[in-house]
Design a protein around this motif. Structure first.
Motif, PDB file in Angstrom:
ATOM      1  N   HIS A 142      66.380 -32.422  36.915  1.00 51.73           N
ATOM      2  CA  HIS A 142      66.036 -33.352  35.842  1.00 51.73           C
ATOM      3  C   HIS A 142      66.667 -34.705  36.132  1.00 51.73           C
ATOM      4  CE1 HIS A 142      69.966 -31.881  34.347  1.00 51.73           C
ATOM      5  NE2 HIS A 142      70.075 -33.089  33.839  1.00 51.73           N
ATOM      6  N   ALA A 143      66.046 -35.733  35.580  1.00 44.28           N
ATOM      7  CA  ALA A 143      66.574 -37.092  35.736  1.00 44.28           C
ATOM      8  C   ALA A 143      67.784 -37.270  34.835  1.00 44.28           C
ATOM      9  CB  ALA A 143      65.498 -38.110  35.371  1.00 44.28           C
ATOM     10  N   GLU A 144      68.723 -38.043  35.325  1.00 42.44           N
ATOM     11  CA  GLU A 144      69.901 -38.378  34.532  1.00 42.44           C
ATOM     12  C   GLU A 144      70.105 -39.883  34.651  1.00 42.44           C
ATOM     13  OE1 GLU A 144      74.333 -37.303  35.295  1.00 42.44           O
ATOM     14  OE2 GLU A 144      73.437 -35.730  34.053  1.00 42.44           O
ATOM     15  N   GLY A 145      69.784 -40.587  33.594  1.00 43.08           N
ATOM     16  CA  GLY A 145      69.876 -42.042  33.642  1.00 43.08           C
ATOM     17  C   GLY A 145      68.740 -42.619  34.458  1.00 43.08           C
ATOM     18  N   ALA A 146      68.891 -43.888  34.830  1.00 34.57           N
ATOM     19  CA  ALA A 146      67.832 -44.590  35.541  1.00 34.57           C
ATOM     20  C   ALA A 146      67.746 -44.214  37.015  1.00 34.57           C
ATOM     21  CB  ALA A 146      68.044 -46.098  35.423  1.00 34.57           C
ATOM     22  N   ARG A 147      68.866 -43.746  37.608  1.00 29.89           N
ATOM     23  CA  ARG A 147      68.860 -43.515  39.051  1.00 29.89           C
ATOM     24  C   ARG A 147      69.433 -42.169  39.464  1.00 29.89           C
ATOM     25  NH1 ARG A 147      71.124 -48.624  42.079  1.00 29.89           N
ATOM     26  NH2 ARG A 147      70.249 -47.430  43.768  1.00 29.89           N
ATOM     27  N   GLY A 148      69.708 -41.293  38.528  1.00 28.63           N
ATOM     28  CA  GLY A 148      70.335 -40.024  38.874  1.00 28.63           C
ATOM     29  C   GLY A 148      69.375 -38.858  38.822  1.00 28.63           C
ATOM     30  N   ILE A 149      69.640 -37.865  39.658  1.00 26.04           N
ATOM     31  CA  ILE A 149      68.890 -36.619  39.664  1.00 26.04           C
ATOM     32  C   ILE A 149      69.914 -35.497  39.724  1.00 26.04           C
ATOM     33  CG2 ILE A 149      67.253 -35.158  40.885  1.00 26.04           C
ATOM     34  CD1 ILE A 149      66.085 -37.699  42.112  1.00 26.04           C
ATOM     35  N   VAL A 150      69.764 -34.512  38.841  1.00 25.06           N
ATOM     36  CA  VAL A 150      70.632 -33.343  38.841  1.00 25.06           C
ATOM     37  C   VAL A 150      69.808 -32.151  39.325  1.00 25.06           C
ATOM     38  CG1 VAL A 150      72.030 -31.785  37.450  1.00 25.06           C
ATOM     39  CG2 VAL A 150      72.038 -34.239  36.956  1.00 25.06           C
ATOM     40  N   LEU A 151      70.269 -31.513  40.400  1.00 27.24           N
ATOM     41  CA  LEU A 151      69.608 -30.341  40.952  1.00 27.24           C
ATOM     42  C   LEU A 151      70.444 -29.117  40.625  1.00 27.24           C
ATOM     43  CD1 LEU A 151      68.864 -31.790  44.484  1.00 27.24           C
ATOM     44  CD2 LEU A 151      67.295 -31.668  42.563  1.00 27.24           C
ATOM     45  N   THR A 152      69.791 -28.036  40.197  1.00 23.76           N
ATOM     46  CA  THR A 152      70.493 -26.793  39.857  1.00 23.76           C
ATOM     47  C   THR A 152      69.761 -25.631  40.496  1.00 23.76           C
ATOM     48  OG1 THR A 152      71.123 -27.726  37.723  1.00 23.76           O
ATOM     49  CG2 THR A 152      71.333 -25.344  37.983  1.00 23.76           C
ATOM     50  N   ARG A 153      70.527 -24.761  41.135  1.00 24.20           N
ATOM     51  CA  ARG A 153      69.952 -23.554  41.717  1.00 24.20           C
ATOM     52  C   ARG A 153      71.040 -22.491  41.744  1.00 24.20           C
ATOM     53  NH1 ARG A 153      66.516 -23.174  47.307  1.00 24.20           N
ATOM     54  NH2 ARG A 153      65.876 -21.029  47.040  1.00 24.20           N
ATOM     55  N   HIS A 154      70.694 -21.264  41.407  1.00 24.24           N
ATOM     56  CA  HIS A 154      71.642 -20.154  41.405  1.00 24.24           C
ATOM     57  C   HIS A 154      71.408 -19.296  42.651  1.00 24.24           C
ATOM     58  CE1 HIS A 154      73.118 -20.955  37.366  1.00 24.24           C
ATOM     59  NE2 HIS A 154      71.886 -21.350  37.125  1.00 24.24           N
TER      60      HIS A 154
END
Length: 86
Positions: A7-19
Motif C-alpha cells: 500500500h502507498a504511504e504518503g506521497a512517495r512511500g510504499i509498504v510491502l508486506t509478505r509472510h
C-alpha cells in the motif's frame, strides 16, 4: 507463505508486506545480505546486476536489474530496520 501485499504511504512511500514460513532470523538475513537478495529479488528473465545496501537506519540502498524489457533500478534510504523477532 502468503502473497505480497502493498500500500502507498504518503506521497512517495510504499509498504510491502509478505509472510514467510521460515525462521525470523533466516528471513532477516535474506533481506540484508546482498548475495541472498540477488537469489530471490530478480523476477523471471531478469538479473540483479547491482545491489548496494547499508542495512542501518539512515543507510542508503540501490538495486538495478537488467531484463528483457530493459533496465530498472530503485534507490533510497533505510528508515527503520529491526532485528528479527518471533
Amino acid at each position: 507463505m502468503s502473497g505480497l501485499q502493498f500500500h502507498a504511504e504518503g506521497a512517495r512511500g510504499i509498504v510491502l508486506t509478505r509472510h514467510f514460513d521460515a525462521p525470523p532470523g533466516a528471513v532477516f538475513e535474506a533481506m540484508v545480505t546482498p548475495a541472498q537478495v540477488a537469489r530471490w529479488l530478480a523476477p523471471g528473465g531478469w538479473s540483479l546486476d547491482e545491489m548496494r545496501l547499508d542495512p542501518l537506519p539512515g543507510g542508503l540502498f540501490r538495486m538495478a536489474w537488467t531484463g528483457p524489457d530493459g533496465v530498472a533500478a530503485i534507490r533510497g534510504t533505510v528508515l527503520d530496520l529491526s532485528p528479527p523477532q518471533v
